[in-house]
Design an enzyme around this catalytic site. Structure first.
Site, PDB file in Angstrom:
ATOM      1  N   THR A   1       0.697  -1.345  -0.107  1.00 23.52           N
ATOM      2  CA  THR A   1       0.067   0.176   0.033  1.00 23.52           C
ATOM      3  C   THR A   1       0.878   1.127   0.114  1.00 23.52           C
ATOM      4  O   THR A   1       2.113   1.297  -0.149  1.00 23.52           O
ATOM      5  CB  THR A   1      -1.226  -0.222   1.205  1.00 23.52           C
ATOM      6  OG1 THR A   1      -1.791   1.078   1.055  1.00 23.52           O
ATOM      7  CG2 THR A   1      -0.316   0.135   2.508  1.00 23.52           C
TER       8      THR A   1
ATOM      9  N   LYS B   1       3.328   1.457  -3.782  1.00 23.45           N
ATOM     10  CA  LYS B   1       2.807   0.645  -5.004  1.00 23.45           C
ATOM     11  C   LYS B   1       3.406   0.515  -6.256  1.00 23.45           C
ATOM     12  O   LYS B   1       3.348  -0.475  -6.917  1.00 23.45           O
ATOM     13  CB  LYS B   1       1.577   0.911  -5.110  1.00 23.45           C
ATOM     14  CG  LYS B   1       0.396   0.355  -4.108  1.00 23.45           C
ATOM     15  CD  LYS B   1      -1.240   0.923  -4.480  1.00 23.45           C
ATOM     16  CE  LYS B   1      -2.010   0.527  -3.338  1.00 23.45           C
ATOM     17  NZ  LYS B   1      -3.449   0.864  -3.634  1.00 23.45           N
TER      18      LYS B   1
ATOM     19  N   ASP C   1      -6.725  -3.660  -7.333  1.00 22.60           N
ATOM     20  CA  ASP C   1      -7.389  -2.450  -7.071  1.00 22.60           C
ATOM     21  C   ASP C   1      -8.678  -2.157  -8.063  1.00 22.60           C
ATOM     22  O   ASP C   1      -9.704  -1.879  -7.933  1.00 22.60           O
ATOM     23  CB  ASP C   1      -6.661  -1.073  -7.206  1.00 22.60           C
ATOM     24  CG  ASP C   1      -6.008  -1.299  -5.576  1.00 22.60           C
ATOM     25  OD1 ASP C   1      -6.365  -1.754  -4.682  1.00 22.60           O
ATOM     26  OD2 ASP C   1      -4.891  -0.468  -5.541  1.00 22.60           O
TER      27      ASP C   1
ATOM     28  N   GLY D   1      -7.720  13.418  -8.306  1.00 19.61           N
ATOM     29  CA  GLY D   1      -6.458  12.400  -7.704  1.00 19.61           C
ATOM     30  C   GLY D   1      -5.856  12.330  -9.035  1.00 19.61           C
ATOM     31  O   GLY D   1      -6.391  11.901  -9.995  1.00 19.61           O
ATOM     32  N   ALA D   2      -4.487  12.159  -8.912  1.00 25.38           N
ATOM     33  CA  ALA D   2      -3.605  11.419 -10.142  1.00 25.38           C
ATOM     34  C   ALA D   2      -2.768  10.416  -9.709  1.00 25.38           C
ATOM     35  O   ALA D   2      -1.701  10.354 -10.201  1.00 25.38           O
ATOM     36  CB  ALA D   2      -2.977  12.812 -10.723  1.00 25.38           C
TER      37      ALA D   2
ATOM     38  N   LEU E   1     -13.143   6.398  -2.761  1.00 24.18           N
ATOM     39  CA  LEU E   1     -12.440   5.361  -2.379  1.00 24.18           C
ATOM     40  C   LEU E   1     -11.636   5.410  -1.171  1.00 24.18           C
ATOM     41  O   LEU E   1     -11.149   4.451  -0.892  1.00 24.18           O
ATOM     42  CB  LEU E   1     -11.273   5.586  -3.606  1.00 24.18           C
ATOM     43  CG  LEU E   1     -11.291   5.659  -4.971  1.00 24.18           C
ATOM     44  CD1 LEU E   1      -9.936   5.220  -5.750  1.00 24.18           C
ATOM     45  CD2 LEU E   1     -12.405   4.725  -5.357  1.00 24.18           C
TER      46      LEU E   1
ATOM     47  N   GLY F   1     -15.596   3.506  -0.242  1.00 23.68           N
ATOM     48  CA  GLY F   1     -14.316   3.073  -0.353  1.00 23.68           C
ATOM     49  C   GLY F   1     -14.225   1.662   0.422  1.00 23.68           C
ATOM     50  O   GLY F   1     -13.394   0.467  -0.026  1.00 23.68           O
TER      51      GLY F   1
HETATM   52  P1  NDP Z   1      -1.213   8.187  -4.131  1.00 18.75           P
HETATM   53  O1  NDP Z   1      -0.293   8.755  -3.043  1.00 18.75           O
HETATM   54  O2  NDP Z   1      -0.770   7.635  -5.446  1.00 18.75           O
HETATM   55  O3  NDP Z   1      -2.150   9.668  -4.784  1.00 18.75           O
HETATM   56  C1  NDP Z   1      -2.740  10.279  -4.036  1.00 18.75           C
HETATM   57  C2  NDP Z   1      -3.530  11.616  -4.898  1.00 18.75           C
HETATM   58  O4  NDP Z   1      -4.202  12.315  -3.516  1.00 18.75           O
HETATM   59  C3  NDP Z   1      -2.559  12.433  -5.581  1.00 18.75           C
HETATM   60  O5  NDP Z   1      -3.272  12.985  -6.704  1.00 18.75           O
HETATM   61  C4  NDP Z   1      -2.393  13.781  -4.716  1.00 18.75           C
HETATM   62  O6  NDP Z   1      -2.405  15.026  -5.110  1.00 18.75           O
HETATM   63  C5  NDP Z   1      -3.711  13.763  -3.757  1.00 18.75           C
HETATM   64  N1  NDP Z   1      -3.993  14.397  -2.686  1.00 18.75           N
HETATM   65  C6  NDP Z   1      -3.273  13.918  -1.416  1.00 18.75           C
HETATM   66  N2  NDP Z   1      -3.433  14.809  -0.291  1.00 18.75           N
HETATM   67  C7  NDP Z   1      -4.236  15.782  -0.783  1.00 18.75           C
HETATM   68  C8  NDP Z   1      -4.671  17.197  -0.419  1.00 18.75           C
HETATM   69  N3  NDP Z   1      -4.403  17.249   0.864  1.00 18.75           N
HETATM   70  N4  NDP Z   1      -5.138  17.570  -1.117  1.00 18.75           N
HETATM   71  C9  NDP Z   1      -5.744  17.406  -2.528  1.00 18.75           C
HETATM   72  N5  NDP Z   1      -4.897  16.428  -3.035  1.00 18.75           N
HETATM   73  C10 NDP Z   1      -4.254  15.491  -2.386  1.00 18.75           C
HETATM   74  O7  NDP Z   1      -2.274   7.586  -3.307  1.00 18.75           O
HETATM   75  P2  NDP Z   1      -3.422   6.509  -4.081  1.00 18.75           P
HETATM   76  O8  NDP Z   1      -3.882   6.851  -5.348  1.00 18.75           O
HETATM   77  O9  NDP Z   1      -2.711   5.017  -3.867  1.00 18.75           O
HETATM   78  O10 NDP Z   1      -4.399   6.455  -3.118  1.00 18.75           O
HETATM   79  C11 NDP Z   1      -5.635   7.410  -3.173  1.00 18.75           C
HETATM   80  C12 NDP Z   1      -6.660   7.128  -2.223  1.00 18.75           C
HETATM   81  O11 NDP Z   1      -7.491   6.119  -2.564  1.00 18.75           O
HETATM   82  C13 NDP Z   1      -6.230   7.001  -0.553  1.00 18.75           C
HETATM   83  O12 NDP Z   1      -7.050   7.590  -0.053  1.00 18.75           O
HETATM   84  C14 NDP Z   1      -6.370   5.355  -0.630  1.00 18.75           C
HETATM   85  O13 NDP Z   1      -6.684   5.197   0.596  1.00 18.75           O
HETATM   86  C15 NDP Z   1      -7.850   5.144  -1.543  1.00 18.75           C
HETATM   87  N6  NDP Z   1      -7.518   3.839  -1.980  1.00 18.75           N
HETATM   88  C16 NDP Z   1      -8.606   3.023  -1.713  1.00 18.75           C
HETATM   89  C17 NDP Z   1      -8.713   1.618  -2.105  1.00 18.75           C
HETATM   90  C18 NDP Z   1      -9.791   0.977  -1.739  1.00 18.75           C
HETATM   91  O14 NDP Z   1      -9.701  -0.291  -1.729  1.00 18.75           O
HETATM   92  N7  NDP Z   1     -10.835   1.535  -1.222  1.00 18.75           N
HETATM   93  C19 NDP Z   1      -7.571   1.179  -2.947  1.00 18.75           C
HETATM   94  C20 NDP Z   1      -6.605   2.151  -3.282  1.00 18.75           C
HETATM   95  C21 NDP Z   1      -6.464   3.387  -2.858  1.00 18.75           C
HETATM   96  P3  NDP Z   1      -0.614  15.289  -5.571  1.00 18.75           P
HETATM   97  O15 NDP Z   1      -0.383  14.780  -6.939  1.00 18.75           O
HETATM   98  O16 NDP Z   1      -1.244  16.864  -5.959  1.00 18.75           O
HETATM   99  O17 NDP Z   1       0.161  15.356  -4.429  1.00 18.75           O
END
Ligand code: NDP
Length: 274
Positions: free
Chosen positions: A61, A65, A101, A133-134, A217, A241
């Site tokens: 996680t 990842k 995922d 998100g990206a 999510l 989620g």
């Molecule tokens: P990553 O760390 O790869 O990406 C995080 C994303 O969130 C980035 O786009 C980042 O933006 C953005 N972000 C983080 N903090 C903030 C903030 N304070 N304000 C605005 N944008 C923010 O994480 P993942 O993609 O792996 O996971 C994202 C979410 O999805 C998590 O909450 C995770 O728990 C959830 N998830 C849930 C799953 C499920 O089974 N339910 C499975 C996988 C993930 P920036 O690029 O600008 O930093």
């Protein structure tokens, strides 16, 4: 007894150990799922220890990842397309990476009861979908939604990262599009929150009017403000989620054990019903 590990940071509040240990107990399997807090500089050593005989594999996680791919012996095609691995299977000394995922996302949407009769089909087709998100999760969702023929927009705190993600994904010549963070009315059919916003009580879409599908999510014991608001809005179908977490876990369980996951036992181990 064999072990399965959860490798990430932070992992202390993860709901995965409860789900997987309930599944092992339900099937009478002598295995144990354990969270292993793992800093960046410990990742390679921890991954190498998965080659031990008494380890079936692991979940990976945040934040590992993507960086874990280079440490594995083999990565399945879908995980490679997504560019992220959340499940490792140890086959003898060989480590094979998978991504469950995307499966979890699709299954959560397919199985969600609709709040309005016209919310038909999923994974949608020819709908307009906005992903917030990206990161790795956004990438798995974008790929799934594009594969099902939808138009996908991506908004991110760092817009350059949204643009880069949009450029790097392609299905039959179609790409997502990077867009501004939404305010007011959104001209989309569905929104997907793929950021961690909501974990600490913030509403990721506080300035926006919700579309007919809201998919959050963030997997938390308490409902996020976005999920609460969407559930209180007429005719909005909400995917939580926790539901995606359940289905990705079931698929990972099947990869480690080779037997069907006891879905209801895993669901019952979650802190609320989804
Ligand atoms: P990553 O760390 O790869 O990406 C995080 C994303 O969130 C980035 O786009 C980042 O933006 C953005 N972000 C983080 N903090 C903030 C903030 N304070 N304000 C605005 N944008 C923010 O994480 P993942 O993609 O792996 O996971 C994202 C979410 O999805 C998590 O909450 C995770 O728990 C959830 N998830 C849930 C799953 C499920 O089974 N339910 C499975 C996988 C993930 P920036 O690029 O600008 O930093």
């Amino acid at each position: 007894m064999s072990q399965v590990w959860l490798i990430g940071r932070p992992v202390a509040h993860s709901l995965s150990p409860a789900m997987h240990n309930a599944a092992f107990a339900k099937l009478g399997l002598p295995h144990r799922y354990e969270a292993k807090e793992t800093a960046d500089d410990q990742l390679a050593g921890t991954i190498d220890r998965l080659r031990r005989d008494d380890v079936l594999g692991a979940n990976v996680t945040i934040p590992h990842k993507e960086s874990v791919l280079r440490l594995l012996d083999e990565v399945d095609d879908e995980a490679r397309r997504i560019g992220a691995v959340n499940t490792i299977v140890s086959r003898g000394a060989r480590l094979i990476g998978y991504n469950t995922d995307k499966y979890g996302f699709e299954k959560a949407l397919e199985t969600q009861p609709r709040r309005a009769p016209w919310h038909v089909g999923f994974p949608f087709t020819q709908d307009a979908i906005l992903i917030l998100g990206a990161g790795g999760a956004a990438r798995a969702c974008a790929l799934s939604l594009l594969e099902h023929g939808n138009n996908v927009d991506i908004a991110n705190r760092d817009p350059a990262r949204a643009e880069a993600l949009a450029r790097s994904i392609e299905v039959d010549g179609r790409h997502p599009e990077g867009v501004q963070w939404p305010r007011g009315r959104m001209f989309v059919d569905a929104v997907v929150n793929a950021t961690p916003l909501g974990l600490n009580g913030e509403d990721v879409l506080e300035d926006a009017v919700l579309p007919m599908w809201v998919i959050d999510l963030v997997p938390t014991a308490e409902e996020t403000p976005l999920v609460k608001r969407a559930k209180a809005t007429d005719n909005v179908t909400v995917v939580d989620g926790l539901s995606m977490l359940l289905h990705q876990a079931a698929r990972s369980f099947e990869l480690w054990t080779g037997v069907p996951a006891p879905l209801e036992a895993m669901r019952a181990a979650l802190p609320r019903s989804v």
